[in-house]
Scaffold this motif. Structure first.
Motif, PDB file in Angstrom:
ATOM      1  N   GLN A   1      -7.969  -0.747  -0.243  1.00  0.00           N
ATOM      2  CA  GLN A   1      -8.898   0.313  -0.635  1.00  0.00           C
ATOM      3  C   GLN A   1      -9.995   0.537   0.400  1.00  0.00           C
ATOM      4  O   GLN A   1     -10.725   1.536   0.306  1.00  0.00           O
ATOM      5  CB  GLN A   1      -9.514  -0.012  -1.992  1.00  0.00           C
ATOM      6  CG  GLN A   1      -8.520   0.176  -3.147  1.00  0.00           C
ATOM      7  CD  GLN A   1      -9.152  -0.039  -4.496  1.00  0.00           C
ATOM      8  OE1 GLN A   1     -10.103  -0.818  -4.644  1.00  0.00           O
ATOM      9  NE2 GLN A   1      -8.636   0.621  -5.513  1.00  0.00           N
ATOM     10  N   GLN A   2     -10.108  -0.354   1.391  1.00  0.00           N
ATOM     11  CA  GLN A   2     -11.079  -0.126   2.453  1.00  0.00           C
ATOM     12  C   GLN A   2     -10.717   1.097   3.298  1.00  0.00           C
ATOM     13  O   GLN A   2     -11.566   1.617   4.018  1.00  0.00           O
ATOM     14  CB  GLN A   2     -11.193  -1.362   3.339  1.00  0.00           C
ATOM     15  CG  GLN A   2     -11.883  -2.536   2.665  1.00  0.00           C
ATOM     16  CD  GLN A   2     -12.331  -3.587   3.653  1.00  0.00           C
ATOM     17  OE1 GLN A   2     -12.698  -3.290   4.790  1.00  0.00           O
ATOM     18  NE2 GLN A   2     -12.322  -4.842   3.232  1.00  0.00           N
TER      19      GLN A   2
ATOM     20  N   SER B   1       0.833  -1.210   0.000  1.00  0.00           N
ATOM     21  CA  SER B   1       0.000   0.000   0.000  1.00  0.00           C
ATOM     22  C   SER B   1       0.863   1.253   0.000  1.00  0.00           C
ATOM     23  O   SER B   1       0.581   2.218   0.696  1.00  0.00           O
ATOM     24  CB  SER B   1      -0.928  -0.004   1.223  1.00  0.00           C
ATOM     25  OG  SER B   1      -0.171  -0.084   2.415  1.00  0.00           O
TER      26      SER B   1
ATOM     27  N   VAL C   1      -6.776   7.832  -1.732  1.00  0.00           N
ATOM     28  CA  VAL C   1      -7.059   6.879  -2.802  1.00  0.00           C
ATOM     29  C   VAL C   1      -5.906   5.900  -2.962  1.00  0.00           C
ATOM     30  O   VAL C   1      -4.745   6.304  -3.094  1.00  0.00           O
ATOM     31  CB  VAL C   1      -7.302   7.606  -4.148  1.00  0.00           C
ATOM     32  CG1 VAL C   1      -7.605   6.594  -5.241  1.00  0.00           C
ATOM     33  CG2 VAL C   1      -8.431   8.617  -4.014  1.00  0.00           C
ATOM     34  N   THR C   2      -6.218   4.610  -2.952  1.00  0.00           N
ATOM     35  CA  THR C   2      -5.238   3.562  -3.252  1.00  0.00           C
ATOM     36  C   THR C   2      -5.442   3.121  -4.689  1.00  0.00           C
ATOM     37  O   THR C   2      -6.488   2.555  -5.028  1.00  0.00           O
ATOM     38  CB  THR C   2      -5.433   2.348  -2.321  1.00  0.00           C
ATOM     39  OG1 THR C   2      -5.358   2.771  -0.961  1.00  0.00           O
ATOM     40  CG2 THR C   2      -4.360   1.300  -2.589  1.00  0.00           C
TER      41      THR C   2
ATOM     42  N   LEU D   1      -2.989  -3.118  -5.710  1.00  0.00           N
ATOM     43  CA  LEU D   1      -3.730  -4.223  -5.112  1.00  0.00           C
ATOM     44  C   LEU D   1      -3.151  -5.568  -5.521  1.00  0.00           C
ATOM     45  O   LEU D   1      -2.785  -5.794  -6.663  1.00  0.00           O
ATOM     46  CB  LEU D   1      -5.203  -4.148  -5.537  1.00  0.00           C
ATOM     47  CG  LEU D   1      -5.912  -2.828  -5.223  1.00  0.00           C
ATOM     48  CD1 LEU D   1      -7.348  -2.889  -5.679  1.00  0.00           C
ATOM     49  CD2 LEU D   1      -5.827  -2.523  -3.737  1.00  0.00           C
TER      50      LEU D   1
ATOM     51  N   ASP E   1      -9.653   3.885   1.853  1.00  0.00           N
ATOM     52  CA  ASP E   1      -9.883   5.060   1.015  1.00  0.00           C
ATOM     53  C   ASP E   1     -11.128   5.810   1.488  1.00  0.00           C
ATOM     54  O   ASP E   1     -12.112   5.207   1.925  1.00  0.00           O
ATOM     55  CB  ASP E   1     -10.050   4.652  -0.443  1.00  0.00           C
ATOM     56  CG  ASP E   1      -8.768   4.098  -1.037  1.00  0.00           C
ATOM     57  OD1 ASP E   1      -7.737   4.124  -0.339  1.00  0.00           O
ATOM     58  OD2 ASP E   1      -8.794   3.639  -2.181  1.00  0.00           O
TER      59      ASP E   1
ATOM     60  N   ASP F   1      -5.520   1.089  -8.180  1.00  0.00           N
ATOM     61  CA  ASP F   1      -5.737  -0.326  -8.457  1.00  0.00           C
ATOM     62  C   ASP F   1      -4.429  -1.074  -8.648  1.00  0.00           C
ATOM     63  O   ASP F   1      -4.335  -2.267  -8.347  1.00  0.00           O
ATOM     64  CB  ASP F   1      -6.611  -0.500  -9.702  1.00  0.00           C
ATOM     65  CG  ASP F   1      -8.041  -0.031  -9.480  1.00  0.00           C
ATOM     66  OD1 ASP F   1      -8.466   0.030  -8.309  1.00  0.00           O
ATOM     67  OD2 ASP F   1      -8.727   0.282 -10.468  1.00  0.00           O
TER      68      ASP F   1
ATOM     69  N   VAL G   1      -0.425   5.230  -2.072  1.00  0.00           N
ATOM     70  CA  VAL G   1      -1.627   5.982  -1.715  1.00  0.00           C
ATOM     71  C   VAL G   1      -1.497   7.439  -2.166  1.00  0.00           C
ATOM     72  O   VAL G   1      -0.447   8.062  -2.008  1.00  0.00           O
ATOM     73  CB  VAL G   1      -1.883   5.928  -0.199  1.00  0.00           C
ATOM     74  CG1 VAL G   1      -3.079   6.796   0.183  1.00  0.00           C
ATOM     75  CG2 VAL G   1      -2.113   4.491   0.243  1.00  0.00           C
TER      76      VAL G   1
ATOM     77  N   ASP H   1      -7.608  -5.961   1.333  1.00  0.00           N
ATOM     78  CA  ASP H   1      -8.141  -4.924   0.441  1.00  0.00           C
ATOM     79  C   ASP H   1      -7.787  -3.539   0.983  1.00  0.00           C
ATOM     80  O   ASP H   1      -8.573  -2.938   1.725  1.00  0.00           O
ATOM     81  CB  ASP H   1      -9.659  -5.070   0.317  1.00  0.00           C
ATOM     82  CG  ASP H   1     -10.261  -4.026  -0.621  1.00  0.00           C
ATOM     83  OD1 ASP H   1      -9.485  -3.337  -1.321  1.00  0.00           O
ATOM     84  OD2 ASP H   1     -11.504  -3.897  -0.648  1.00  0.00           O
TER      85      ASP H   1
END
Length: 267
Positions: free
Chosen positions: A256-257, A164, A179-180, A185, A259, A182, A167, A254
């Motif tokens: 993006q959780q 991660s 925002v992460t 991931l 974000d 795509d 970001v 994940d």
């Protein structure tokens, strides 16, 4: 034995899974970024696994207490010759984090061990690549190259949230976003299954620790927050701060959780 070794890696790499990311903004868009690590539970588990503690009739010596603030730019200025003599990797790491600081608070008797890496910034642009800078700052405190090598290797590195780093933070007069991309991931389920045996009691205990650990985010603004897209996020009574958290294992699976999209009220 595996559990003790894993806990040692956690402590030595200063990557506890009780993490709080705090960003405080000023009126002019400047502010302060801090990632803090609560190492208290890790130390307690290490002491328990290694037979720590004393009997009631034994005299216990007072534990260590420490409050330390290390500003990299000041260190580099005071020790120019020593910095120049460092191995290239360490010298470049110092150059990369010269605008950052590290702080530590420890009280063994109270079971407290908090460690933080932060930076004051002039604008949101200064936060580009901040996760990579934090990793470099942490590496300066590593006890050996073996720790970093194991931490960065699959699957353990992924389990510690090493996927991660990219970001992106945005801050405007209308709102804020985290925002992460795509591209950051990765599917870590198979890696985690390979590292931990669900039938091993010690592995089950280790996973239970992570199931009860969280990545916390606190955002403080000079403007009033109108809304966020995070279910369960808490907006302070004065409307100027937002806090939320994600279970550590969910975050690893994940990123993006974490974000968020924050909208400011029209004032």
């Amino acid at each position: 034995m595996k559990q003790i070794f894993a806990l040692l890696i956690l402590a030595l790499s200063l990557s506890s899974c009780n993490v709080t990311e705090t960003i405080v903004f000023n009126e002019d868009g400047s502010g302060e970024f801090l990632v803090s690590y609560d190492m208290g539970d890790v130390l307690k588990q290490m002491e328990a696994q290694m037979g720590g503690g004393v009997e009631d009739d034994e005299k216990k010596e007072p534990g260590k207490k420490m409050d330390t603030l290390m500003v990299f730019s000041e260190i580099m200025e005071m020790a120019k010759d020593s910095v120049e003599a460092l191995p290239e990797a360490n010298r470049l790491a110092l150059e990369a984090v010269k605008d950052m600081y590290m702080k530590m608070h420890m009280d063994e008797d109270a079971g407290i061990f908090d460690f933080g890496v932060g930076m004051k910034f002039n604008s949101i642009e200064d936060l580009k690549g901040i996760q990579e800078k934090i990793k470099k700052a942490q590496s300066l405190n590593a006890q050996s190259g073996q720790v970093e090598a194991m931490k960065s290797g699959a699957p353990f590195g992924k389990f510690m949230g090493e996927n991660s780093d990219g970001v992106v933070y945005n801050y405007t007069s209308e709102g804020f976003s985290r925002v992460t991309p795509d591209s950051e991931l990765e599917d870590v389920d198979e890696d985690m299954d390979a590292l931990f045996d669900p039938t091993d009691p010690s592995d089950q205990e280790f996973m239970t620790y992570f199931e009860n650990a969280f990545y916390n985010v606190k955002l403080v603004f000079p403007k009033t927050v109108k809304s966020t897209n995070i279910e369960g996020a808490t907006i302070s009574k004065d409307g100027k701060s937002v806090t939320y958290k994600v279970n550590w294992l969910d975050f690893i699976k994940d990123p993006q959780q974490l974000d968020i999209d924050v909208k400011f009220a029209n004032e």
